[in-house]
Design a protein around this motif. Structure first.
Motif, mmCIF file in Angstrom:
data_model
loop_
_atom_site.group_PDB
_atom_site.id
_atom_site.type_symbol
_atom_site.label_atom_id
_atom_site.label_comp_id
_atom_site.label_asym_id
_atom_site.label_seq_id
_atom_site.Cartn_x
_atom_site.Cartn_y
_atom_site.Cartn_z
ATOM 1 N N MET A 139 0.852 -1.152 0.000
ATOM 2 C CA MET A 139 0.000 0.000 0.000
ATOM 3 C C MET A 139 0.912 1.234 0.000
ATOM 4 S SD MET A 139 -2.405 1.137 3.289
ATOM 5 C CE MET A 139 -2.934 -0.506 3.514
ATOM 6 N N SER A 140 0.848 2.033 -1.020
ATOM 7 C CA SER A 140 1.556 3.311 -1.066
ATOM 8 C C SER A 140 0.508 4.406 -1.097
ATOM 9 C CB SER A 140 2.444 3.412 -2.300
ATOM 10 O OG SER A 140 3.495 2.496 -2.204
ATOM 11 N N CYS A 141 0.726 5.464 -0.362
ATOM 12 C CA CYS A 141 -0.351 6.438 -0.199
ATOM 13 C C CYS A 141 0.164 7.791 0.278
ATOM 14 C CB CYS A 141 -1.349 5.908 0.809
ATOM 15 S SG CYS A 141 -0.531 5.281 2.272
ATOM 16 N N ILE A 142 -0.702 8.762 0.217
ATOM 17 C CA ILE A 142 -0.480 10.064 0.837
ATOM 18 C C ILE A 142 -1.792 10.488 1.474
ATOM 19 C CG2 ILE A 142 -0.984 11.355 -1.290
ATOM 20 C CD1 ILE A 142 1.193 13.363 -0.275
ATOM 21 N N ASP A 143 -1.734 11.073 2.639
ATOM 22 C CA ASP A 143 -2.939 11.419 3.387
ATOM 23 C C ASP A 143 -3.593 12.683 2.848
ATOM 24 O OD1 ASP A 143 -4.670 11.273 5.870
ATOM 25 O OD2 ASP A 143 -3.805 13.261 6.049
ATOM 26 N N PHE A 144 -4.884 12.595 2.595
ATOM 27 C CA PHE A 144 -5.668 13.759 2.213
ATOM 28 C C PHE A 144 -6.798 13.990 3.216
ATOM 29 C CE2 PHE A 144 -3.867 12.409 -1.879
ATOM 30 C CZ PHE A 144 -3.229 13.585 -2.223
ATOM 31 N N GLY A 145 -6.681 13.396 4.407
ATOM 32 C CA GLY A 145 -7.718 13.507 5.435
ATOM 33 C C GLY A 145 -7.855 14.913 5.977
ATOM 34 N N THR A 146 -8.967 15.148 6.642
ATOM 35 C CA THR A 146 -9.258 16.491 7.138
ATOM 36 C C THR A 146 -8.333 16.899 8.272
ATOM 37 O OG1 THR A 146 -10.939 15.599 8.628
ATOM 38 C CG2 THR A 146 -11.679 16.366 6.462
ATOM 39 N N GLN A 147 -7.840 15.928 9.054
ATOM 40 C CA GLN A 147 -6.988 16.262 10.183
ATOM 41 C C GLN A 147 -5.540 15.844 9.974
ATOM 42 O OE1 GLN A 147 -8.541 15.020 13.967
ATOM 43 N NE2 GLN A 147 -10.639 15.402 13.337
ATOM 44 N N GLY A 148 -5.236 15.215 8.862
ATOM 45 C CA GLY A 148 -3.868 14.787 8.616
ATOM 46 C C GLY A 148 -3.434 13.646 9.507
ATOM 47 N N LEU A 149 -4.328 12.690 9.785
ATOM 48 C CA LEU A 149 -4.032 11.562 10.660
ATOM 49 C C LEU A 149 -3.953 10.273 9.851
ATOM 50 C CD1 LEU A 149 -6.600 12.359 13.495
ATOM 51 C CD2 LEU A 149 -4.177 12.964 13.431
ATOM 52 N N GLY A 150 -2.889 9.496 10.071
ATOM 53 C CA GLY A 150 -2.779 8.185 9.469
ATOM 54 C C GLY A 150 -2.685 8.177 7.961
ATOM 55 N N GLY A 151 -1.471 8.277 7.451
ATOM 56 C CA GLY A 151 -1.294 8.292 6.006
ATOM 57 C C GLY A 151 -1.721 7.002 5.322
ATOM 58 N N GLY A 152 -1.451 5.848 5.942
ATOM 59 C CA GLY A 152 -1.834 4.569 5.357
ATOM 60 C C GLY A 152 -3.088 3.991 5.972
ATOM 61 N N LEU A 153 -3.292 4.224 7.262
ATOM 62 C CA LEU A 153 -4.437 3.675 7.975
ATOM 63 C C LEU A 153 -4.765 4.602 9.131
ATOM 64 C CD1 LEU A 153 -6.354 1.222 8.709
ATOM 65 C CD2 LEU A 153 -4.451 0.381 10.107
ATOM 66 N N CYS A 160 1.288 -7.605 5.860
ATOM 67 C CA CYS A 160 1.049 -6.395 5.073
ATOM 68 C C CYS A 160 2.266 -5.475 5.096
ATOM 69 C CB CYS A 160 -0.172 -5.650 5.605
ATOM 70 S SG CYS A 160 0.071 -4.954 7.250
ATOM 71 N N THR A 161 2.287 -4.581 4.133
ATOM 72 C CA THR A 161 3.303 -3.538 4.078
ATOM 73 C C THR A 161 2.607 -2.205 3.896
ATOM 74 O OG1 THR A 161 4.935 -5.026 3.091
ATOM 75 C CG2 THR A 161 5.320 -2.658 2.845
ATOM 76 N N ILE A 162 2.932 -1.263 4.771
ATOM 77 C CA ILE A 162 2.463 0.115 4.645
ATOM 78 C C ILE A 162 3.707 0.921 4.300
ATOM 79 C CG2 ILE A 162 1.433 2.075 5.833
ATOM 80 C CD1 ILE A 162 0.028 0.020 7.682
ATOM 81 N N ALA A 163 3.741 1.475 3.083
ATOM 82 C CA ALA A 163 4.972 2.107 2.608
ATOM 83 C C ALA A 163 4.705 3.444 1.947
ATOM 84 C CB ALA A 163 5.675 1.186 1.619
ATOM 85 N N SER A 164 5.651 4.357 2.135
ATOM 86 C CA SER A 164 5.670 5.649 1.447
ATOM 87 C C SER A 164 4.400 6.465 1.695
ATOM 88 C CB SER A 164 5.885 5.443 -0.055
ATOM 89 O OG SER A 164 7.075 4.719 -0.280
ATOM 90 N N CYS A 165 3.930 6.467 2.941
ATOM 91 C CA CYS A 165 2.734 7.217 3.314
ATOM 92 C C CYS A 165 3.131 8.479 4.071
ATOM 93 C CB CYS A 165 1.827 6.368 4.186
ATOM 94 S SG CYS A 165 1.286 4.850 3.371
ATOM 95 N N THR A 166 2.271 9.495 4.006
ATOM 96 C CA THR A 166 2.558 10.772 4.655
ATOM 97 C C THR A 166 1.321 11.298 5.358
ATOM 98 O OG1 THR A 166 4.173 11.322 2.939
ATOM 99 C CG2 THR A 166 3.359 13.138 4.268
ATOM 100 N N ALA A 167 1.505 11.832 6.552
ATOM 101 C CA ALA A 167 0.444 12.506 7.307
ATOM 102 C C ALA A 167 1.099 13.414 8.335
ATOM 103 C CB ALA A 167 -0.465 11.502 7.995
ATOM 104 N N CYS A 213 7.789 5.938 5.727
ATOM 105 C CA CYS A 213 6.635 6.797 5.976
ATOM 106 C C CYS A 213 7.087 8.072 6.682
ATOM 107 C CB CYS A 213 5.593 6.065 6.808
ATOM 108 S SG CYS A 213 4.840 4.691 5.907
ATOM 109 N N VAL A 214 6.306 9.134 6.520
ATOM 110 C CA VAL A 214 6.711 10.458 7.012
ATOM 111 C C VAL A 214 5.570 11.133 7.743
ATOM 112 C CG1 VAL A 214 7.540 12.738 6.318
ATOM 113 C CG2 VAL A 214 8.302 10.715 5.057
ATOM 114 N N ALA A 215 5.880 11.662 8.922
ATOM 115 C CA ALA A 215 5.000 12.621 9.597
ATOM 116 C C ALA A 215 5.625 13.980 9.337
ATOM 117 C CB ALA A 215 4.923 12.336 11.091
#
Length: 148
Positions: free
Chosen positions: A1-15, A28-35, A59-61
């Motif tokens: 799973m590769s992702c970038i967070d678009f959530g309203t609060q910026g919480l949990g880029g992958g989950l 599972c692998t959670i990779a290259s996510c940002t929040a 992953c990056v905060a």
């Protein structure tokens, strides 16, 4: 799973788990996510999360402006219970100046995290610490156990 967070609060880029949620993830692998908080994943408000044979990597905060960034790999806040077995948190970063804490892991406010046969490797934060439990008001407030 590769992702970038678009959530309203910026919480949990992958989950993102919130308010009494429960999740079990295996192999599972959670990779290259940002929040902003929990680059790989975020658990808040009485959540329970179990991960077995999983990897959280690269992953990056990241904070914007004068904001904070916590838990490049993952963040657990407010009475959560996390159990990780045979997992790795690698090459994760919390960036954004002195208010960037817990490059790999950030635990806060009555959370219990148990890592069995897990590794936190090459995780850094601009504000210091690969793993951070804060604030420390009492010994019961948060608990992180590393087991083999």
């Amino acid at each position: 799973m590769s992702c970038i967070d678009f959530g309203t609060q910026g919480l949990g880029g992958g989950l993102q788990l919130q308010t009494d949620s429960t999740a079990v993830l295996e192999n599972c692998t959670i990779a290259s996510c940002t929040a902003k908080e929990g680059g790989g994943f975020s658990a808040r408000d009485s959540c329970t999360l179990t991960l077995t044979n999983c990897a959280v990597t690269s992953c990056v905060a990241e904070a914007g402006g004068n904001d904070f960034a916590y838990g490049g790999g993952f963040s657990a806040v407010e009475t959560c219970v996390l159990t990780l077995t045979n997992c790795a948190v690698t090459n994760c970063v919390a960036k954004g100046g002195d208010d960037a804490k817990g490059g790999g892991i950030r635990v806060r406010f009555f959370c219990f995290v148990t890592l069995t046969n897990c590794a936190v490797i090459s995780c850094v934060a601009d504000g210091g610490s690969a793993a951070r439990a804060s604030p420390k008001r009492s010994a019961e407030e948060q608990f992180v156990a590393f087991k083999r």
